[in-house]
Design a protein around this motif. Structure first.
Motif, PDB file in Angstrom:
ATOM      1  N   ALA A 124      64.465  67.282 -89.792  1.00  0.00           N
ATOM      2  CA  ALA A 124      65.002  65.802 -90.664  1.00  0.00           C
ATOM      3  C   ALA A 124      66.296  66.183 -91.097  1.00  0.00           C
ATOM      4  CB  ALA A 124      64.112  66.068 -91.666  1.00  0.00           C
ATOM      5  N   ILE A 125      66.569  65.237 -91.631  1.00  0.00           N
ATOM      6  CA  ILE A 125      67.416  64.572 -92.075  1.00  0.00           C
ATOM      7  C   ILE A 125      67.551  63.770 -93.749  1.00  0.00           C
ATOM      8  CG2 ILE A 125      70.173  62.681 -92.473  1.00  0.00           C
ATOM      9  CD1 ILE A 125      69.849  62.407 -89.928  1.00  0.00           C
ATOM     10  N   GLU A 126      67.810  64.235 -95.028  1.00  0.00           N
ATOM     11  CA  GLU A 126      67.912  63.948 -95.949  1.00  0.00           C
ATOM     12  C   GLU A 126      69.054  63.041 -96.326  1.00  0.00           C
ATOM     13  OE1 GLU A 126      69.028  66.314-100.205  1.00  0.00           O
ATOM     14  OE2 GLU A 126      67.921  67.732 -98.732  1.00  0.00           O
ATOM     15  N   THR A 127      68.483  61.923 -97.248  1.00  0.00           N
ATOM     16  CA  THR A 127      69.376  61.057 -97.877  1.00  0.00           C
ATOM     17  C   THR A 127      68.901  60.126 -99.767  1.00  0.00           C
ATOM     18  OG1 THR A 127      68.278  58.667 -96.845  1.00  0.00           O
ATOM     19  CG2 THR A 127      70.105  59.908 -95.920  1.00  0.00           C
ATOM     20  N   GLU A 128      69.761  60.731-100.369  1.00  0.00           N
ATOM     21  CA  GLU A 128      69.309  60.508-101.397  1.00  0.00           C
ATOM     22  C   GLU A 128      69.016  59.189-101.869  1.00  0.00           C
ATOM     23  OE1 GLU A 128      71.876  59.003-106.125  1.00  0.00           O
ATOM     24  OE2 GLU A 128      72.779  60.521-104.270  1.00  0.00           O
ATOM     25  N   LYS A 129      67.533  59.358-102.500  1.00  0.00           N
ATOM     26  CA  LYS A 129      67.052  57.841-102.524  1.00  0.00           C
ATOM     27  C   LYS A 129      67.665  57.047-104.259  1.00  0.00           C
ATOM     28  CE  LYS A 129      62.628  55.494-102.922  1.00  0.00           C
ATOM     29  NZ  LYS A 129      62.968  54.531-103.596  1.00  0.00           N
ATOM     30  N   TYR A 130      68.249  56.158-104.192  1.00  0.00           N
ATOM     31  CA  TYR A 130      68.365  54.793-105.235  1.00  0.00           C
ATOM     32  C   TYR A 130      67.798  54.650-106.602  1.00  0.00           C
ATOM     33  CZ  TYR A 130      72.893  57.150-102.955  1.00  0.00           C
ATOM     34  OH  TYR A 130      74.107  56.840-102.725  1.00  0.00           O
ATOM     35  N   GLU A 177      74.041  58.617 -98.251  1.00  0.00           N
ATOM     36  CA  GLU A 177      75.508  60.056 -97.354  1.00  0.00           C
ATOM     37  C   GLU A 177      74.234  60.976 -96.919  1.00  0.00           C
ATOM     38  OE1 GLU A 177      78.209  61.160-100.046  1.00  0.00           O
ATOM     39  OE2 GLU A 177      79.339  60.029 -99.932  1.00  0.00           O
ATOM     40  N   VAL A 178      74.104  61.582 -95.887  1.00  0.00           N
ATOM     41  CA  VAL A 178      73.631  62.975 -94.976  1.00  0.00           C
ATOM     42  C   VAL A 178      73.878  64.058 -96.142  1.00  0.00           C
ATOM     43  CG1 VAL A 178      72.921  63.866 -93.433  1.00  0.00           C
ATOM     44  CG2 VAL A 178      73.398  62.358 -92.881  1.00  0.00           C
ATOM     45  N   LYS A 179      72.713  63.876 -96.879  1.00  0.00           N
ATOM     46  CA  LYS A 179      73.567  65.484 -97.542  1.00  0.00           C
ATOM     47  C   LYS A 179      72.421  66.842 -97.203  1.00  0.00           C
ATOM     48  CE  LYS A 179      73.589  63.222-101.462  1.00  0.00           C
ATOM     49  NZ  LYS A 179      75.238  63.514-102.625  1.00  0.00           N
ATOM     50  N   ASP A 180      71.709  67.228 -96.198  1.00  0.00           N
ATOM     51  CA  ASP A 180      71.276  68.494 -95.739  1.00  0.00           C
ATOM     52  C   ASP A 180      70.796  67.370 -94.267  1.00  0.00           C
ATOM     53  OD1 ASP A 180      71.222  70.674 -95.147  1.00  0.00           O
ATOM     54  OD2 ASP A 180      70.542  70.979 -98.161  1.00  0.00           O
ATOM     55  N   GLU A 181      70.675  68.797 -93.339  1.00  0.00           N
ATOM     56  CA  GLU A 181      69.620  68.615 -92.433  1.00  0.00           C
ATOM     57  C   GLU A 181      68.602  69.811 -92.259  1.00  0.00           C
ATOM     58  OE1 GLU A 181      70.997  67.943 -88.407  1.00  0.00           O
ATOM     59  OE2 GLU A 181      72.972  66.469 -89.270  1.00  0.00           O
ATOM     60  N   VAL A 221      61.001  69.182 -99.117  1.00  0.00           N
ATOM     61  CA  VAL A 221      60.415  68.771 -99.604  1.00  0.00           C
ATOM     62  C   VAL A 221      60.098  69.602-100.967  1.00  0.00           C
ATOM     63  CG1 VAL A 221      57.699  67.540 -99.780  1.00  0.00           C
ATOM     64  CG2 VAL A 221      58.601  66.774 -97.778  1.00  0.00           C
ATOM     65  N   GLU A 222      60.642  70.770-100.546  1.00  0.00           N
ATOM     66  CA  GLU A 222      60.920  71.404-101.684  1.00  0.00           C
ATOM     67  C   GLU A 222      61.694  71.844-101.921  1.00  0.00           C
ATOM     68  OE1 GLU A 222      60.716  77.058-100.787  1.00  0.00           O
ATOM     69  OE2 GLU A 222      59.559  75.658 -99.710  1.00  0.00           O
ATOM     70  N   LYS A 223      62.498  71.180-101.545  1.00  0.00           N
ATOM     71  CA  LYS A 223      64.064  70.655-102.411  1.00  0.00           C
ATOM     72  C   LYS A 223      64.216  70.497-103.195  1.00  0.00           C
ATOM     73  CE  LYS A 223      69.063  69.789-101.562  1.00  0.00           C
ATOM     74  NZ  LYS A 223      69.577  69.269-100.424  1.00  0.00           N
ATOM     75  N   VAL A 224      63.785  68.450-102.633  1.00  0.00           N
ATOM     76  CA  VAL A 224      63.911  67.513-103.410  1.00  0.00           C
ATOM     77  C   VAL A 224      63.113  67.776-104.679  1.00  0.00           C
ATOM     78  CG1 VAL A 224      63.688  65.472-103.458  1.00  0.00           C
ATOM     79  CG2 VAL A 224      64.640  66.543-101.554  1.00  0.00           C
ATOM     80  N   LYS A 225      61.530  68.392-104.338  1.00  0.00           N
ATOM     81  CA  LYS A 225      60.596  67.607-105.747  1.00  0.00           C
ATOM     82  C   LYS A 225      61.475  68.695-106.269  1.00  0.00           C
ATOM     83  CE  LYS A 225      56.502  67.911-105.205  1.00  0.00           C
ATOM     84  NZ  LYS A 225      55.410  67.321-104.599  1.00  0.00           N
ATOM     85  N   GLY A 226      62.222  69.501-107.114  1.00  0.00           N
ATOM     86  CA  GLY A 226      62.574  69.985-107.993  1.00  0.00           C
ATOM     87  C   GLY A 226      64.010  69.795-108.485  1.00  0.00           C
ATOM     88  N   MET A 227      64.508  68.546-107.842  1.00  0.00           N
ATOM     89  CA  MET A 227      65.864  68.180-107.641  1.00  0.00           C
ATOM     90  C   MET A 227      65.789  67.640-109.195  1.00  0.00           C
ATOM     91  SD  MET A 227      67.157  66.927-104.843  1.00  0.00           S
ATOM     92  CE  MET A 227      68.714  66.303-104.602  1.00  0.00           C
ATOM     93  N   TYR A 237      64.430  61.691 -93.185  1.00  0.00           N
ATOM     94  CA  TYR A 237      64.447  60.545 -91.016  1.00  0.00           C
ATOM     95  C   TYR A 237      63.792  61.846 -90.510  1.00  0.00           C
ATOM     96  CZ  TYR A 237      67.527  56.911 -92.802  1.00  0.00           C
ATOM     97  OH  TYR A 237      67.735  55.987 -94.194  1.00  0.00           O
ATOM     98  N   ALA A 238      62.912  62.121 -90.161  1.00  0.00           N
ATOM     99  CA  ALA A 238      62.096  62.957 -88.511  1.00  0.00           C
ATOM    100  C   ALA A 238      61.164  62.385 -88.651  1.00  0.00           C
ATOM    101  CB  ALA A 238      61.188  63.624 -90.077  1.00  0.00           C
ATOM    102  N   ASP A 239      60.944  62.708 -87.133  1.00  0.00           N
ATOM    103  CA  ASP A 239      59.633  62.708 -86.031  1.00  0.00           C
ATOM    104  C   ASP A 239      59.883  60.965 -86.091  1.00  0.00           C
ATOM    105  OD1 ASP A 239      57.640  63.082 -84.699  1.00  0.00           O
ATOM    106  OD2 ASP A 239      56.586  62.823 -85.956  1.00  0.00           O
ATOM    107  N   ASN A 240      61.219  60.701 -85.992  1.00  0.00           N
ATOM    108  CA  ASN A 240      60.968  58.466 -85.202  1.00  0.00           C
ATOM    109  C   ASN A 240      60.485  57.781 -85.993  1.00  0.00           C
ATOM    110  OD1 ASN A 240      62.028  56.976 -83.561  1.00  0.00           O
ATOM    111  ND2 ASN A 240      60.953  56.765 -82.577  1.00  0.00           N
TER     112      ASN A 240
END
Length: 373
Positions: free
Chosen positions: A95-101, A205-209, A216-222, A231-234
């Motif tokens: 998946a591609i991680e982007t920030e949610k504003y 911006e793409v933050k991570d792949e 999910v694990e990473k973002v929940k603790g931010m 963006y994942a699995d189309n």
């Protein structure tokens, strides 16, 4: 890697098809129109319908010309929060991680050589007007919209004047996506980043792949941010941080039916689903089912009444007293007086009040038990 080709949710749609879907699902979706345009959006959370017909995910602020049937504005398709029942994404996928504003989504396009700006729920709104003013006063924003005249250009509008949770210090618009109005094709995230640089517009911006489960694990603790869109699995999925949800007053150790009803009718119930799992999720499912069943029951009763049979309101009142649940009497009387009235907000108010009364009654009983002891 997903979204290098922009293959998300590609459907060609026509107005006749959408009108037919509206007839089938009219209790869940609404339309707003003026002399030229018609907008379609969902009223309530109803996860099962999107599995029945994926095209319903397009009814999230899409706008047509009423006379020609052409798509005028095509914002994001409906996508879901992590852990929602209808979020069928494979969490093992890259998946591609982007920030949610934490702002308001603004859809913009050129139509008949005029700048047309809307939000997901309204043809005109104060937020849309603020976003339009911002675009008009910044030529680089106008230029990208003009250069992509067959597309809807999607921004997140952030301003201290419309704070939600995050305290943004200045007004800005972030380029989120560009979508073909006819086909639904999205320009890829990587291209959006390049276009942002070219037009000197801040963009996602793409933050991570990573595998989606790791994101999910990473973002929940931010902390200090709303969350991420992955963006994942189309497809796309929203992930909220616990920090944001706590400040949005959506985190609670005990599920409160009234609060959940309020979230349901304000289209924020997906945030609850991002918080719970296991037994809590089952409990939330039961409460949501209770709301949907009550909503369906009341809607069917109100729509089944032959209002023209009653020559006076007194006759209708007598019928209601004998045959109709008391909480919806006032809605029926309203509909008798105004046959074309939209009962959406009235139903929401009624059901929320019922849950509030039930809670108060329960509290009163508990207090009486305490006094006896």
């Amino acid at each position: 890697m997903l979204n290098r080709k922009g293959e998300l949710m590609q459907y060609r749609l026509n107005l006749k098809e959408i009108e037919e879907l509206m007839e089938q699902y009219n209790s869940i979706f609404y339309k707003r129109e003026n002399d030229t345009f018609v907008l379609f959006k969902y009223r309530y959370y109803a996860p099962e319908i999107y599995l029945e017909n994926p095209k319903l995910r397009e009814l999230r602020g899409i706008i047509f010309n009423k006379h020609t049937g052409e798509v005028v504005q095509r914002p994001f398709h409906k996508f879901f929060n992590h852990n929602e029942p209808n979020c069928t994404i494979d969490y093992t996928m890259p998946a591609i991680e982007t920030e949610k504003y934490d702002g308001s989504m603004i859809a913009s396009t050129l139509y008949d050589d005029e700048l047309f700006v809307s939000t997901t729920g309204n043809l005109k709104s104060s937020i849309a007007e603020m976003g339009k003013d911002f675009i008009v006063n910044h030529n680089n924003y106008l230029n990208i919209i003009k250069d992509f005249e067959n597309y809807t250009v999607l921004f997140e509008y952030i301003t201290p004047k419309n704070r939600i949770v995050i305290d943004y210090k200045k007004e800005n618009m972030i380029l989120l996506a560009i979508r073909n109005k006819k086909t639904g094709e999205y320009i890829s995230t990587y291209e959006i980043m390049e276009l942002g640089k070219y037009y000197k517009i801040p963009s996602i911006e793409v933050k991570d792949e990573l595998p989606l489960s790791k994101i999910v694990e990473k973002v929940k603790g931010m902390k200090g941010v709303e969350g991420a869109v992955a963006y994942a699995d189309n497809d796309m999925v929203k992930i909220k941080t616990m920090w944001y949800l706590e400040r949005h007053r959506l985190f609670t150790n005990k599920l409160d039916k009234r609060e959940i009803a309020e979230a349901f009718f304000s289209n924020k119930i997906d945030d609850y689903y991002s918080l719970v799992d296991g037994e809590k999720k089952e409990e939330l499912d039961k409460i949501v089912d209770e709301i949907i069943n009550l909503l369906t029951k009341y809607t069917n009763i109100i729509n089944s009444i032959e209002y023209s049979k009653y020559s006076t309101k007194k006759e209708l009142v007598e019928y209601c007293i004998k045959n109709i649940p008391k909480p919806i009497h006032w809605i029926i009387f309203k509909k008798y007086s105004e046959p074309s009235v939209d009962i959406t907000d009235y139903l929401a108010k009624t059901i929320i009040n019922e849950f509030r009364k039930n809670k108060n009654n329960k509290n009163n009983k508990n207090n009486k038990k305490t006094v006896k002891q």
